[in-house]
Design a protein around this motif. Structure first.
Motif, PDB file in Angstrom:
ATOM      1  N   ARG A   1       0.866  -1.184   0.000  1.00 41.96           N
ATOM      2  CA  ARG A   1       0.000   0.000   0.000  1.00 41.96           C
ATOM      3  C   ARG A   1       0.896   1.225   0.000  1.00 41.96           C
ATOM      4  N   PRO A   2       0.990   1.920  -1.131  1.00 45.37           N
ATOM      5  CA  PRO A   2       1.832   3.117  -1.196  1.00 45.37           C
ATOM      6  C   PRO A   2       1.351   4.177  -0.203  1.00 45.37           C
ATOM      7  N   PRO A   3       2.241   5.038   0.232  1.00 42.84           N
ATOM      8  CA  PRO A   3       1.838   6.098   1.170  1.00 42.84           C
ATOM      9  C   PRO A   3       0.641   6.889   0.639  1.00 42.84           C
ATOM     10  N   GLY A   4      -0.375   7.005   1.479  1.00 40.06           N
ATOM     11  CA  GLY A   4      -1.557   7.768   1.109  1.00 40.06           C
ATOM     12  C   GLY A   4      -2.607   6.987   0.348  1.00 40.06           C
ATOM     13  N   ALA A   5      -2.290   5.755  -0.057  1.00 39.58           N
ATOM     14  CA  ALA A   5      -3.249   4.952  -0.812  1.00 39.58           C
ATOM     15  C   ALA A   5      -4.215   4.241   0.129  1.00 39.58           C
ATOM     16  N   ALA A   6      -5.367   3.840  -0.396  1.00 40.47           N
ATOM     17  CA  ALA A   6      -6.396   3.200   0.425  1.00 40.47           C
ATOM     18  C   ALA A   6      -6.313   1.682   0.390  1.00 40.47           C
ATOM     19  N   ALA A   7      -5.626   1.123  -0.607  1.00 37.98           N
ATOM     20  CA  ALA A   7      -5.613  -0.328  -0.759  1.00 37.98           C
ATOM     21  C   ALA A   7      -4.198  -0.832  -1.025  1.00 37.98           C
ATOM     22  N   PHE A   8      -4.022  -2.129  -0.795  1.00 36.90           N
ATOM     23  CA  PHE A   8      -2.756  -2.799  -1.067  1.00 36.90           C
ATOM     24  C   PHE A   8      -2.792  -3.348  -2.496  1.00 36.90           C
ATOM     25  N   GLU A   9      -1.776  -3.044  -3.263  1.00 38.04           N
ATOM     26  CA  GLU A   9      -1.722  -3.450  -4.661  1.00 38.04           C
ATOM     27  C   GLU A   9      -0.742  -4.610  -4.841  1.00 38.04           C
ATOM     28  N   ALA A  10      -1.087  -5.537  -5.754  1.00 36.90           N
ATOM     29  CA  ALA A  10      -0.230  -6.686  -6.030  1.00 36.90           C
ATOM     30  C   ALA A  10       1.173  -6.222  -6.402  1.00 36.90           C
ATOM     31  N   GLN A  11       2.186  -6.834  -5.763  1.00 39.54           N
ATOM     32  CA  GLN A  11       3.559  -6.384  -5.948  1.00 39.54           C
ATOM     33  C   GLN A  11       4.452  -7.454  -6.564  1.00 39.54           C
ATOM     34  N   VAL A  12       4.488  -8.649  -5.963  1.00 43.30           N
ATOM     35  CA  VAL A  12       5.399  -9.687  -6.436  1.00 43.30           C
ATOM     36  C   VAL A  12       4.978 -11.034  -5.840  1.00 43.30           C
ATOM     37  N   LEU A  13       5.256 -12.101  -6.590  1.00 43.95           N
ATOM     38  CA  LEU A  13       4.990 -13.459  -6.118  1.00 43.95           C
ATOM     39  C   LEU A  13       6.320 -14.161  -5.895  1.00 43.95           C
ATOM     40  N   ASP A  14       6.612 -14.520  -4.648  1.00 46.80           N
ATOM     41  CA  ASP A  14       7.862 -15.199  -4.295  1.00 46.80           C
ATOM     42  C   ASP A  14       7.639 -16.703  -4.176  1.00 46.80           C
ATOM     43  N   VAL A  15       8.417 -17.492  -4.909  1.00 50.63           N
ATOM     44  CA  VAL A  15       8.416 -18.943  -4.755  1.00 50.63           C
ATOM     45  C   VAL A  15       9.679 -19.315  -3.994  1.00 50.63           C
ATOM     46  N   LEU A  16       9.526 -20.040  -2.877  1.00 47.89           N
ATOM     47  CA  LEU A  16      10.632 -20.314  -1.970  1.00 47.89           C
ATOM     48  C   LEU A  16      11.123 -21.755  -2.112  1.00 47.89           C
ATOM     49  N   ARG A  17      12.436 -21.912  -2.157  1.00 43.81           N
ATOM     50  CA  ARG A  17      13.019 -23.249  -2.056  1.00 43.81           C
ATOM     51  C   ARG A  17      13.639 -23.379  -0.677  1.00 43.81           C
ATOM     52  N   VAL A  18      13.183 -24.380   0.063  1.00 44.16           N
ATOM     53  CA  VAL A  18      13.597 -24.556   1.448  1.00 44.16           C
ATOM     54  C   VAL A  18      14.421 -25.826   1.576  1.00 44.16           C
ATOM     55  N   GLU A  19      15.577 -25.715   2.215  1.00 45.59           N
ATOM     56  CA  GLU A  19      16.419 -26.866   2.509  1.00 45.59           C
ATOM     57  C   GLU A  19      16.946 -26.738   3.931  1.00 45.59           C
ATOM     58  N   ASP A  20      16.928 -27.846   4.652  1.00 47.26           N
ATOM     59  CA  ASP A  20      17.475 -27.878   6.015  1.00 47.26           C
ATOM     60  C   ASP A  20      16.886 -26.781   6.887  1.00 47.26           C
ATOM     61  N   GLY A  21      15.606 -26.482   6.683  1.00 49.87           N
ATOM     62  CA  GLY A  21      14.914 -25.545   7.564  1.00 49.87           C
ATOM     63  C   GLY A  21      15.134 -24.081   7.273  1.00 49.87           C
ATOM     64  N   VAL A  22      15.828 -23.744   6.166  1.00 48.09           N
ATOM     65  CA  VAL A  22      16.038 -22.334   5.814  1.00 48.09           C
ATOM     66  C   VAL A  22      15.730 -22.128   4.335  1.00 48.09           C
ATOM     67  N   ILE A  23      15.457 -20.880   3.974  1.00 53.86           N
ATOM     68  CA  ILE A  23      15.192 -20.541   2.580  1.00 53.86           C
ATOM     69  C   ILE A  23      16.523 -20.403   1.850  1.00 53.86           C
ATOM     70  N   VAL A  24      16.712 -21.170   0.798  1.00 52.32           N
ATOM     71  CA  VAL A  24      17.974 -21.133   0.060  1.00 52.32           C
ATOM     72  C   VAL A  24      17.831 -20.447  -1.296  1.00 52.32           C
ATOM     73  N   GLU A  25      16.598 -20.254  -1.732  1.00 52.35           N
ATOM     74  CA  GLU A  25      16.399 -19.593  -3.020  1.00 52.35           C
ATOM     75  C   GLU A  25      15.015 -18.962  -3.055  1.00 52.35           C
ATOM     76  N   ILE A  26      14.937 -17.761  -3.614  1.00 59.53           N
ATOM     77  CA  ILE A  26      13.664 -17.090  -3.849  1.00 59.53           C
ATOM     78  C   ILE A  26      13.617 -16.713  -5.324  1.00 59.53           C
ATOM     79  N   THR A  27      12.586 -17.203  -6.004  1.00 56.82           N
ATOM     80  CA  THR A  27      12.364 -16.799  -7.392  1.00 56.82           C
ATOM     81  C   THR A  27      11.096 -15.964  -7.408  1.00 56.82           C
ATOM     82  N   ALA A  28      11.248 -14.706  -7.770  1.00 55.45           N
ATOM     83  CA  ALA A  28      10.145 -13.748  -7.697  1.00 55.45           C
ATOM     84  C   ALA A  28       9.558 -13.518  -9.087  1.00 55.45           C
TER      85      ALA A  28
END
Length: 340
Positions: A294-321
């Protein structure tokens, strides 16, 4: 009514029969092409070709196998007309050979398309989608294979077709199929992530993974720079990689990612985007997060990015946005309004 009898009836009955296989055919086309948009188009092309060629179905194979033959060759025709290969990543107009190649056409596939085809939920005669053959890392790796090698690998190792049937689908010899498969496997082993060179059956997301996603969302929504660095250290590997196809953005480690993100979270920065809201989802049988701002002063939250997470050994090792234009395909709104 048998399958071969069904093909002789009207278009509506044929469509009903073909539609039963739409999702698994789309997954097959998606693996071949790496793009959810292209896979949708190629499934439609498959159905169109199947209807026009319905008189050629002799019942020597199943209707499903016949459709896979048509879909595979439709994808090969598409790739012949639209050749594309991963290319060296360009940052600031300069090729960076020390970074992973760019695959600008790579897109995620929504979880809801895969759920009916996963172990335990698939129809008795459906092709089950195994996690290790649909994760983004696998889809990215097979984009390096020449189209014919890619089709051989998918037909033999993923769908389980014998060499003879694969050769008939592709109009080549068994010797050629076996040779292509050997070369494809060697390339794939080189291209898969180091700790996943030999894929093993995946499992459903664990409670620990869900907690990890929740903490990741909390960090982004809180946007508190005084705690972001420490939180990232707990959530992410030091050598995390972050990319955003088709944009040549790339962060090679956690420090780079923090420096890249901090400006968007800092109200004092000219890059400040606004307040964040995030929604958990699934893509490629991996955890994913849809971010809204939600940009400053705006009334709504706008779609920004979709993150796909690769998780190994309990931590995030890669994010593809990915671009927010994909949100509707995931059943996500493009705008979120503040709850009353």
């Amino acid at each position: 009514m048998s399958e071969d009898q069904s093909l002789a009836v009207d278009e509506s009955a044929f469509t009903d029969l073909a539609e039963k296989h739409r999702r698994e055919l789309q997954v097959h086309c998606y693996r071949m092409l790496g793009s959810i948009e292209d896979s949708e188009d190629l499934v439609q092309e498959t159905f169109l070709r199947a209807w026009k060629k319905r008189d050629t179905f002799q019942g020597r194979s199943t209707f499903r196998a016949w459709l896979y033959r048509i879909a595979t060759n439709a994808c090969l025709d598409f790739l012949s007309a639209n050749p594309r290969r991963p290319a060296p990543r360009r940052i600031g107009g300069t090729s960076r050979l020390d970074l992973p190649d760019e695959i600008p056409w790579l897109q995620p596939i929504p979880g809801h398309l895969l759920e009916p085809l996963t172990e335990g939920s698939a129809e008795p005669d459906a092709v089950v989608v195994a996690k290790e053959t649909i994760e983004l890392a696998f889809i990215a790796a097979i984009q390096y294979l020449p189209p014919k090698q890619r089709s051989v690998l998918l037909l033999r190792d993923v769908l389980g077709y014998p060499a003879k049937e694969t050769s008939e689908i592709l109009g080549t010899s068994v010797i050629s199929v076996n040779s292509a498969l050997q070369r494809a496997r060697a390339t794939l082993k080189q291209r898969l992530p180091p700790r996943r060179a030999e894929w093993q059956a995946g499992e459903d997301p664990s409670a620990a993974e869900r907690r990890l996603v929740k903490r990741y969302i909390d960090v982004m929504e809180r946007g508190d720079l005084s705690t972001v660095a420490a939180a990232m250290a707990e959530l992410m590997s030091e050598d995390i990689r972050v990319s955003m196809p088709p944009i040549p953005l790339f962060y090679a480690d956690r420090r780079e990612f923090y420096l890249g993100v901090s400006g968007y979270l800092d109200p004092a920065s000219p890059l400040y985007a606004g307040q964040w809201r995030s929604v958990p989802t699934r893509a490629n049988l991996q955890p994913a997060v849809a971010h809204y701002v939600r940009p400053p002063g705006a009334a709504a939250f706008e779609a920004q990015v979709l993150d796909v997470l690769r998780v190994e050994d309990g931590v995030i090792v890669e994010i593809t946005a990915f671009d927010p234009a994909l949100f509707p395909r995931f059943g996500l709104p493009t705008v979120l309004r503040e709850e009353a």
